[in-house]
Design a protein around this motif. Structure first.
Motif, short mmCIF file in Angstrom:
data_model
loop_
_atom_site.label_atom_id
_atom_site.label_comp_id
_atom_site.label_asym_id
_atom_site.label_seq_id
_atom_site.Cartn_x
_atom_site.Cartn_y
_atom_site.Cartn_z
N VAL A 26 0.84 -1.21 0.00
CA VAL A 26 0.00 0.00 0.00
C VAL A 26 0.87 1.26 0.00
O VAL A 26 0.58 2.24 -0.70
CB VAL A 26 -0.99 0.00 1.19
N ALA A 27 1.99 1.23 0.74
CA ALA A 27 2.89 2.39 0.76
C ALA A 27 3.43 2.64 -0.65
O ALA A 27 3.50 3.80 -1.10
CB ALA A 27 4.04 2.15 1.75
N ALA A 28 3.75 1.59 -1.38
CA ALA A 28 4.27 1.74 -2.75
C ALA A 28 3.19 2.31 -3.67
O ALA A 28 3.46 3.19 -4.50
CB ALA A 28 4.79 0.41 -3.27
N LEU A 29 1.96 1.83 -3.52
CA LEU A 29 0.86 2.36 -4.33
C LEU A 29 0.63 3.84 -4.01
O LEU A 29 0.42 4.66 -4.90
CB LEU A 29 -0.43 1.58 -4.07
N ALA A 30 0.70 4.17 -2.72
CA ALA A 30 0.46 5.56 -2.29
C ALA A 30 1.54 6.48 -2.85
O ALA A 30 1.25 7.61 -3.25
CB ALA A 30 0.42 5.63 -0.76
N ALA A 31 2.77 5.98 -2.93
CA ALA A 31 3.87 6.80 -3.47
C ALA A 31 3.64 7.10 -4.95
O ALA A 31 4.03 8.16 -5.45
CB ALA A 31 5.20 6.07 -3.28
N ARG A 32 2.94 6.19 -5.62
CA ARG A 32 2.65 6.40 -7.05
C ARG A 32 1.50 7.36 -7.27
O ARG A 32 1.30 7.88 -8.36
CB ARG A 32 2.32 5.05 -7.68
N HIS A 33 0.69 7.54 -6.21
CA HIS A 33 -0.48 8.43 -6.32
C HIS A 33 -0.45 9.44 -5.19
O HIS A 33 -1.31 9.40 -4.30
CB HIS A 33 -1.78 7.64 -6.24
N PRO A 34 0.53 10.35 -5.19
CA PRO A 34 0.61 11.31 -4.09
C PRO A 34 -0.62 12.23 -4.11
O PRO A 34 -1.26 12.38 -5.14
CB PRO A 34 1.90 12.09 -4.37
N GLY A 35 -0.93 12.80 -2.95
CA GLY A 35 -2.06 13.74 -2.90
C GLY A 35 -3.41 13.07 -2.81
O GLY A 35 -4.44 13.72 -2.92
N ARG A 36 -3.44 11.74 -2.59
CA ARG A 36 -4.75 11.07 -2.43
C ARG A 36 -5.05 10.79 -0.96
O ARG A 36 -5.98 10.06 -0.66
CB ARG A 36 -4.77 9.76 -3.20
N GLY A 37 -4.18 11.29 -0.10
CA GLY A 37 -4.48 11.19 1.33
C GLY A 37 -3.99 9.92 2.00
O GLY A 37 -4.13 9.77 3.22
N VAL A 38 -3.43 8.98 1.23
CA VAL A 38 -2.92 7.75 1.87
C VAL A 38 -1.41 7.88 2.04
O VAL A 38 -0.69 8.14 1.07
CB VAL A 38 -3.24 6.50 1.00
N PRO A 39 -0.89 7.73 3.26
CA PRO A 39 0.54 7.91 3.51
C PRO A 39 1.39 6.87 2.77
O PRO A 39 0.98 5.72 2.64
CB PRO A 39 0.68 7.72 5.03
N SER A 40 2.55 7.30 2.31
CA SER A 40 3.44 6.38 1.59
C SER A 40 4.57 5.90 2.49
O SER A 40 5.48 5.21 2.04
CB SER A 40 4.00 7.06 0.35
N ASP A 41 4.49 6.30 3.76
CA ASP A 41 5.50 5.86 4.72
C ASP A 41 4.85 4.82 5.64
O ASP A 41 3.77 5.07 6.20
CB ASP A 41 5.95 7.10 5.52
N PRO A 42 5.45 3.62 5.75
CA PRO A 42 4.80 2.53 6.50
C PRO A 42 4.42 2.90 7.95
O PRO A 42 3.36 2.49 8.42
CB PRO A 42 5.84 1.41 6.47
N ALA A 43 5.26 3.74 8.62
CA ALA A 43 4.92 4.10 10.01
C ALA A 43 3.68 4.99 10.04
O ALA A 43 2.76 4.81 10.86
CB ALA A 43 6.10 4.80 10.68
#
Ligand code: NOS
Length: 342
Positions: A26-43
């Protein structure tokens, strides 16, 4: 006990593909779609997965779903889930997928089916047999029921075993979906709606009578009705019970308050599930350990019950039951010291 529970060959009957995605995925997916509100950092993602209640959980679930935008993403989810299942020696899984949510996020109707089938073949490489349950997201209403069943009938991959119904229950009576479950049943699919997760016995009754449920997702709301427990036990309708999920969405205040032991004592068949293991920070092995520690439920009996409730071919059921017996004998759990009183 961990080694014993892990070694038992297991069937997982209640796991949502999206909610099973590991935090790394999920962190990797979030990094590909910044600005969608899901954190890209596992912590930060771990904090994001602290739920204030079921509605908050459903919001987060929807936000994560929007990150899954390509067929390859779907293959990655199935492959990742299979690797995780295999690590816990889950050998057969009925995986719930919400087709309309993926179509809404931009994946094509046929592409979705093909991606799932590709993922299923990759799962075979991990030694895991996957069957599909496609669910209606209930808050999208009867139109979603119709569109989901249409997609299943046109595109549903081989090894589709059931129609499900998920999402919130309040304001979404199960009976709204009676026609869609009737069509699915006529096409040979089983009925496995969620009911009695956040509501009480009435919706579980409705799942039985209106949707002709073969099994019920959660169903813990049945615990307050002896007549309903009798019916479930008498007809052998299994409840798919997911203790950590119920704790994390706040439908039970503590694990010790969970009605699972009451359901088992009433003779209701129970199949333990992990529900959304990535989001809830659990695994199926962990759920077995919790049941052993909190409720003194025998892991081999739990494993057998899930296999008996599975919609798998009879040969798979027999093979798994024989393997469970062999592991139970090898580990001689009776020789273990009894659980310390709490
Ligand atoms: O524990 C659960 N209960 C109900 N729905 C769930 C659960 N886990 C995942 N979903 C998923 O949430 C979506 C939209 O609300 C549904 O499509 C359902 O598959």
């Amino acid at each position: 006990m961990n080694a014993y529970v892990t070694a038992l060959p297991k069937a997982e009957l209640h796991v949502h593909l999206l909610g099973a995605a590991s935090r790394t995925t999920v962190a990797a997916l979030a990094a590909r779609h910044p600005g969608r509100g899901v954190p890209s950092d596992p912590a930060a993602l771990a904090r994001y997965y602290e739920f204030a209640g079921f509605d908050h959980f459903a919001e987060v679930y929807t936000a994560v779903n929007r990150l899954v935008t390509t067929p390859q993403d779907v293959v990655t989810l199935v492959d990742g889930l299979a690797a995780d299942l295999s690590a816990g020696n889950v050998r057969y899984a009925e995986v719930t997928v919400t087709p309309l949510s993926h179509l809404k996020a931009g994946i094509g109707e046929r592409e979705l089916a093909e991606a799932l089938d590709t993922g299923r073949q990759a799962a075979r490489g991990h030694g895991v047999d996957i069957a599909w349950i496609f669910d209606i997201s209930g808050d999208d209403g009867p139109a979603a029921g119709e569109a989901t069943v249409r997609w299943i009938l046109r595109h549903g991959p081989p090894d589709t075993v059931a129609l499900g119904l998920g999402g919130p229950e309040h304001g979404v009576p199960r009976r709204l979906f009676q026609p869609h479950f009737a069509t699915a049943r006529a096409a040979g699919l089983r009925s496995v709606p969620h009911a009695g997760e956040t509501t009480g016995p009435a919706e579980v009754w409705s799942a039985l009578t209106d949707l002709r449920a073969d099994r019920i997702g959660h169903g813990i709301g049945a615990a307050t009705s002896p007549a309903l427990l009798d019916r479930l036990a008498g007809d052998g309708v299994a409840l798919e019970v997911c203790p950590t999920s119920n704790l994390r969405t706040g439908v039970v205040p503590t694990l010790s308050a969970h009605p699972l032991p009451l359901l088992v004592a009433a003779g209701v068949p129970v199949a333990l599930g992990s529900d959304d293991p990535g989001m809830f920070g659990t695994t199926l092995v962990q759920e077995y350990l919790i049941c052993q520690q909190e409720f003194a439920l025998d892991p081999a009996e739990l494993a057998r019950a899930a296999v008996r409730a599975a919609f798998c071919p009879p040969a798979t059921r027999r093979r798994l039951l024989v393997q469970i017996d062999a592991v139970a004998r090898a580990f001689k759990p009776d020789a273990h010291p009894p659980t310390a009183p709490r």
